[in-house]
Scaffold this motif. Structure first.
Motif, PDB file in Angstrom:
ATOM      1  N   ILE A 140       5.340  -7.874  -1.238  1.00  0.00           N
ATOM      2  CA  ILE A 140       4.855  -8.526  -2.447  1.00  0.00           C
ATOM      3  C   ILE A 140       4.877  -7.509  -3.590  1.00  0.00           C
ATOM      4  CG2 ILE A 140       2.394  -7.956  -2.106  1.00  0.00           C
ATOM      5  CD1 ILE A 140       1.793 -10.836  -3.127  1.00  0.00           C
ATOM      6  N   LYS A 141       5.082  -7.969  -4.806  1.00  0.00           N
ATOM      7  CA  LYS A 141       5.166  -7.046  -5.934  1.00  0.00           C
ATOM      8  C   LYS A 141       3.800  -6.426  -6.216  1.00  0.00           C
ATOM      9  CE  LYS A 141       6.789  -6.504 -10.675  1.00  0.00           C
ATOM     10  NZ  LYS A 141       7.516  -5.285 -10.320  1.00  0.00           N
ATOM     11  N   ILE A 142       3.775  -5.097  -6.279  1.00  0.00           N
ATOM     12  CA  ILE A 142       2.551  -4.347  -6.567  1.00  0.00           C
ATOM     13  C   ILE A 142       2.732  -3.633  -7.901  1.00  0.00           C
ATOM     14  CG2 ILE A 142       1.009  -2.504  -5.777  1.00  0.00           C
ATOM     15  CD1 ILE A 142       1.995  -3.133  -2.917  1.00  0.00           C
ATOM     16  N   TYR A 143       1.777  -3.818  -8.806  1.00  0.00           N
ATOM     17  CA  TYR A 143       1.889  -3.251 -10.149  1.00  0.00           C
ATOM     18  C   TYR A 143       1.215  -1.879 -10.258  1.00  0.00           C
ATOM     19  CZ  TYR A 143       3.376  -7.959 -11.414  1.00  0.00           C
ATOM     20  OH  TYR A 143       4.051  -9.149 -11.474  1.00  0.00           O
ATOM     21  N   LYS A 144       0.007  -1.771  -9.726  1.00  0.00           N
ATOM     22  CA  LYS A 144      -0.729  -0.512  -9.812  1.00  0.00           C
ATOM     23  C   LYS A 144      -1.529  -0.279  -8.540  1.00  0.00           C
ATOM     24  CE  LYS A 144      -1.347  -0.306 -14.843  1.00  0.00           C
ATOM     25  NZ  LYS A 144      -2.345  -0.201 -15.955  1.00  0.00           N
ATOM     26  N   ILE A 145      -1.655   0.983  -8.148  1.00  0.00           N
ATOM     27  CA  ILE A 145      -2.465   1.364  -6.992  1.00  0.00           C
ATOM     28  C   ILE A 145      -3.453   2.434  -7.430  1.00  0.00           C
ATOM     29  CG2 ILE A 145      -2.447   2.438  -4.703  1.00  0.00           C
ATOM     30  CD1 ILE A 145       0.365   1.334  -4.287  1.00  0.00           C
ATOM     31  N   TYR A 146      -4.702   2.269  -7.008  1.00  0.00           N
ATOM     32  CA  TYR A 146      -5.754   3.248  -7.299  1.00  0.00           C
ATOM     33  C   TYR A 146      -6.283   3.783  -5.976  1.00  0.00           C
ATOM     34  CZ  TYR A 146      -5.691   1.159 -11.958  1.00  0.00           C
ATOM     35  OH  TYR A 146      -5.303   0.691 -13.197  1.00  0.00           O
ATOM     36  N   LEU A 147      -6.311   5.102  -5.835  1.00  0.00           N
ATOM     37  CA  LEU A 147      -6.733   5.736  -4.593  1.00  0.00           C
ATOM     38  C   LEU A 147      -7.807   6.779  -4.853  1.00  0.00           C
ATOM     39  CD1 LEU A 147      -3.272   6.517  -2.932  1.00  0.00           C
ATOM     40  CD2 LEU A 147      -4.796   4.653  -2.327  1.00  0.00           C
ATOM     41  N   ASN A 148      -8.730   6.899  -3.905  1.00  0.00           N
ATOM     42  CA  ASN A 148      -9.676   8.004  -3.911  1.00  0.00           C
ATOM     43  C   ASN A 148      -8.982   9.215  -3.282  1.00  0.00           C
ATOM     44  OD1 ASN A 148     -11.783   9.846  -3.309  1.00  0.00           O
ATOM     45  ND2 ASN A 148     -13.267   8.172  -3.263  1.00  0.00           N
ATOM     46  N   LYS A 149      -8.958  10.319  -3.974  1.00  0.00           N
ATOM     47  CA  LYS A 149      -8.260  11.518  -3.490  1.00  0.00           C
ATOM     48  C   LYS A 149      -8.749  11.972  -2.116  1.00  0.00           C
ATOM     49  CE  LYS A 149      -6.493  13.847  -7.598  1.00  0.00           C
ATOM     50  NZ  LYS A 149      -6.534  15.099  -8.385  1.00  0.00           N
ATOM     51  N   LYS A 150     -10.007  11.679  -1.799  1.00  0.00           N
ATOM     52  CA  LYS A 150     -10.571  12.122  -0.526  1.00  0.00           C
ATOM     53  C   LYS A 150      -9.894  11.431   0.655  1.00  0.00           C
ATOM     54  CE  LYS A 150     -15.126  13.000  -2.565  1.00  0.00           C
ATOM     55  NZ  LYS A 150     -16.559  12.598  -2.559  1.00  0.00           N
ATOM     56  N   ASN A 155      -6.149  -1.453   4.963  1.00  0.00           N
ATOM     57  CA  ASN A 155      -5.282  -2.331   5.741  1.00  0.00           C
ATOM     58  C   ASN A 155      -4.697  -3.445   4.892  1.00  0.00           C
ATOM     59  OD1 ASN A 155      -5.484  -0.981   8.194  1.00  0.00           O
ATOM     60  ND2 ASN A 155      -7.336  -2.063   8.787  1.00  0.00           N
ATOM     61  N   THR A 156      -5.513  -3.965   3.971  1.00  0.00           N
ATOM     62  CA  THR A 156      -5.044  -5.048   3.104  1.00  0.00           C
ATOM     63  C   THR A 156      -3.866  -4.591   2.263  1.00  0.00           C
ATOM     64  OG1 THR A 156      -7.298  -5.930   2.995  1.00  0.00           O
ATOM     65  CG2 THR A 156      -5.729  -6.716   1.356  1.00  0.00           C
ATOM     66  N   LEU A 157      -3.999  -3.423   1.641  1.00  0.00           N
ATOM     67  CA  LEU A 157      -2.911  -2.898   0.818  1.00  0.00           C
ATOM     68  C   LEU A 157      -1.698  -2.553   1.669  1.00  0.00           C
ATOM     69  CD1 LEU A 157      -1.654  -1.947  -1.782  1.00  0.00           C
ATOM     70  CD2 LEU A 157      -2.944   0.196  -1.603  1.00  0.00           C
ATOM     71  N   TYR A 158      -1.941  -2.005   2.853  1.00  0.00           N
ATOM     72  CA  TYR A 158      -0.844  -1.643   3.749  1.00  0.00           C
ATOM     73  C   TYR A 158      -0.038  -2.883   4.144  1.00  0.00           C
ATOM     74  CZ  TYR A 158       1.583   0.755   7.552  1.00  0.00           C
ATOM     75  OH  TYR A 158       2.546   1.297   8.372  1.00  0.00           O
ATOM     76  N   LYS A 186      -1.117   7.942   3.355  1.00  0.00           N
ATOM     77  CA  LYS A 186       0.088   8.756   3.138  1.00  0.00           C
ATOM     78  C   LYS A 186       1.318   7.865   2.973  1.00  0.00           C
ATOM     79  CE  LYS A 186      -1.486  12.893   5.619  1.00  0.00           C
ATOM     80  NZ  LYS A 186      -1.269  13.750   6.815  1.00  0.00           N
ATOM     81  N   LYS A 187       1.385   6.805   3.790  1.00  0.00           N
ATOM     82  CA  LYS A 187       2.519   5.885   3.698  1.00  0.00           C
ATOM     83  C   LYS A 187       2.461   5.095   2.389  1.00  0.00           C
ATOM     84  CE  LYS A 187       3.196   5.336   8.686  1.00  0.00           C
ATOM     85  NZ  LYS A 187       3.173   4.402   9.840  1.00  0.00           N
ATOM     86  N   ILE A 188       1.237   4.752   1.966  1.00  0.00           N
ATOM     87  CA  ILE A 188       1.068   4.036   0.699  1.00  0.00           C
ATOM     88  C   ILE A 188       1.545   4.901  -0.464  1.00  0.00           C
ATOM     89  CG2 ILE A 188      -0.676   3.165  -0.928  1.00  0.00           C
ATOM     90  CD1 ILE A 188      -2.235   2.166   1.579  1.00  0.00           C
ATOM     91  N   ILE A 189       1.158   6.181  -0.452  1.00  0.00           N
ATOM     92  CA  ILE A 189       1.572   7.114  -1.509  1.00  0.00           C
ATOM     93  C   ILE A 189       3.095   7.266  -1.519  1.00  0.00           C
ATOM     94  CG2 ILE A 189       1.478   9.517  -2.264  1.00  0.00           C
ATOM     95  CD1 ILE A 189      -1.407   9.600  -1.182  1.00  0.00           C
ATOM     96  N   LYS A 190       3.673   7.418  -0.327  1.00  0.00           N
ATOM     97  CA  LYS A 190       5.121   7.569  -0.211  1.00  0.00           C
ATOM     98  C   LYS A 190       5.842   6.330  -0.737  1.00  0.00           C
ATOM     99  CE  LYS A 190       8.744   8.597   3.185  1.00  0.00           C
ATOM    100  NZ  LYS A 190       9.022   8.870   4.624  1.00  0.00           N
ATOM    101  N   TYR A 191       5.318   5.161  -0.386  1.00  0.00           N
ATOM    102  CA  TYR A 191       5.927   3.901  -0.828  1.00  0.00           C
ATOM    103  C   TYR A 191       5.854   3.764  -2.346  1.00  0.00           C
ATOM    104  CZ  TYR A 191       6.646  -1.127  -1.419  1.00  0.00           C
ATOM    105  OH  TYR A 191       7.107  -2.346  -1.818  1.00  0.00           O
ATOM    106  N   SER A 192       4.690   4.101  -2.910  1.00  0.00           N
ATOM    107  CA  SER A 192       4.504   3.953  -4.356  1.00  0.00           C
ATOM    108  C   SER A 192       5.464   4.857  -5.129  1.00  0.00           C
ATOM    109  CB  SER A 192       3.054   4.259  -4.743  1.00  0.00           C
ATOM    110  OG  SER A 192       2.736   5.610  -4.483  1.00  0.00           O
ATOM    111  N   LYS A 193       5.678   6.068  -4.635  1.00  0.00           N
ATOM    112  CA  LYS A 193       6.585   7.004  -5.307  1.00  0.00           C
ATOM    113  C   LYS A 193       8.035   6.542  -5.190  1.00  0.00           C
ATOM    114  CE  LYS A 193       3.599  11.063  -4.836  1.00  0.00           C
ATOM    115  NZ  LYS A 193       3.418  12.390  -4.205  1.00  0.00           N
ATOM    116  N   LYS A 194       8.386   6.039  -4.008  1.00  0.00           N
ATOM    117  CA  LYS A 194       9.753   5.578  -3.774  1.00  0.00           C
ATOM    118  C   LYS A 194      10.090   4.369  -4.641  1.00  0.00           C
ATOM    119  CE  LYS A 194      12.822   3.983  -0.072  1.00  0.00           C
ATOM    120  NZ  LYS A 194      12.926   3.663   1.390  1.00  0.00           N
ATOM    121  N   ASN A 195       9.090   3.513  -4.905  1.00  0.00           N
ATOM    122  CA  ASN A 195       9.334   2.270  -5.640  1.00  0.00           C
ATOM    123  C   ASN A 195       8.806   2.305  -7.076  1.00  0.00           C
ATOM    124  OD1 ASN A 195      10.407   0.134  -3.513  1.00  0.00           O
ATOM    125  ND2 ASN A 195       8.876   1.392  -2.476  1.00  0.00           N
TER     126      ASN A 195
END
Length: 244
Positions: free
Chosen positions: A16-26, A6-9, A34-43
């Motif tokens: 706010i500017k985000i430099y790197k995102i780390y996710l657990n594949k599970k 929720n914090t990242l969402y 899914k929205k976080i992944i989509k956002y990271s790819k778009k930006n």
């Protein structure tokens, strides 16, 4: 660094500017992930999907398999915010925190303030909570939705607010005034103090009024500061929304 889904969402929604995102594949089946992944790819944000999310700084925290590196949280000046509030046609609602250093209490206050339309939270440069990953997580991302003002001279700020017609009210158990007997429909700033020392006498002397939340006879002598903050804010919302 921030952690938790929720914090990242909320950080993403706040732009706010985000430099790197780390996710657990599970976690990639979670809708917000899914929205976080989509956002990271778009930006074009660096996205690292790993099987085991191990990082010493957060390994004992409730990170939910996600953390990110973001830009610093910008701290503002209240003098720049008050005119904007009035120009928007809104009735100011502010929180002043005196010597509150516990990140959980601070985070809870920020979260409730974000839910109740508080325009800004004012903290002192000394003897105040540090804005870090823990306080951000505890606020559930609320810190991205509400201005945080760090001020050197709270006495000066109280006088400044009063000069703009904002009533300054101390929420303290050291008074006989029950909070429900007062009008919060007018521009209002509430001061809340630490559970150890309460509100400083030098601040109390400048307040328009002091109020307390009623306690049942022979119960505990005081409430947790974040609970007290929530109660007084929702009484304010009740007056402004229901009684208006």
């Amino acid at each position: 660094m921030i952690y938790g889904i929720n914090t990242l969402y909320e950080a993403i929604k706040s732009k706010i500017k985000i430099y790197k995102i780390y996710l657990n594949k599970k976690n990639n089946k979670n809708n917000k992930i899914k929205k976080i992944i989509k956002y990271s790819k778009k930006n074009n944000i660096s996205l690292n999907e790993i099987i085991n999310l191990n990082f010493k700084k957060i390994e004992k925290k409730n990170h939910q398999g996600v953390f990110a590196i973001i830009d610093h949280i910008q701290l503002l000046k209240i003098e720049n915010i008050i005119p904007m509030i009035y120009n928007s046609g809104k009735i100011p609602l502010l929180i002043i925190l005196d010597s509150i250093t516990d990140v959980r209490n601070f985070g809870s206050i920020v979260r409730t303030s974000a839910c109740t339309g508080v325009d800004a939270i004012i903290i002192a440069t000394k003897n105040s909570v540090t804005i870090n990953s823990d306080s951000i997580k505890t606020s559930s991302g609320g810190i991205f939705k509400i201005p945080i003002c760090k001020e050197k001279n709270i006495i000066k700020i109280i006088r400044y607010l009063k000069s703009f017609g904002i009533q300054v009210i101390a929420v303290t158990e050291k008074t006989d005034n029950i909070c429900y007997k007062f009008n919060y429909k007018n521009p209002t700033a509430f001061i809340l103090g630490s559970e150890q020392k309460g509100i400083s006498k030098k601040y109390l002397s400048l307040c328009n009024n002091t109020v307390k939340l009623p306690l049942i006879k022979n119960s505990l002598t005081s409430l947790n500061v974040s609970v007290a903050c929530g109660a007084i804010l929702y009484e304010t919302i009740r007056q402004r929304l229901i009684e208006s």
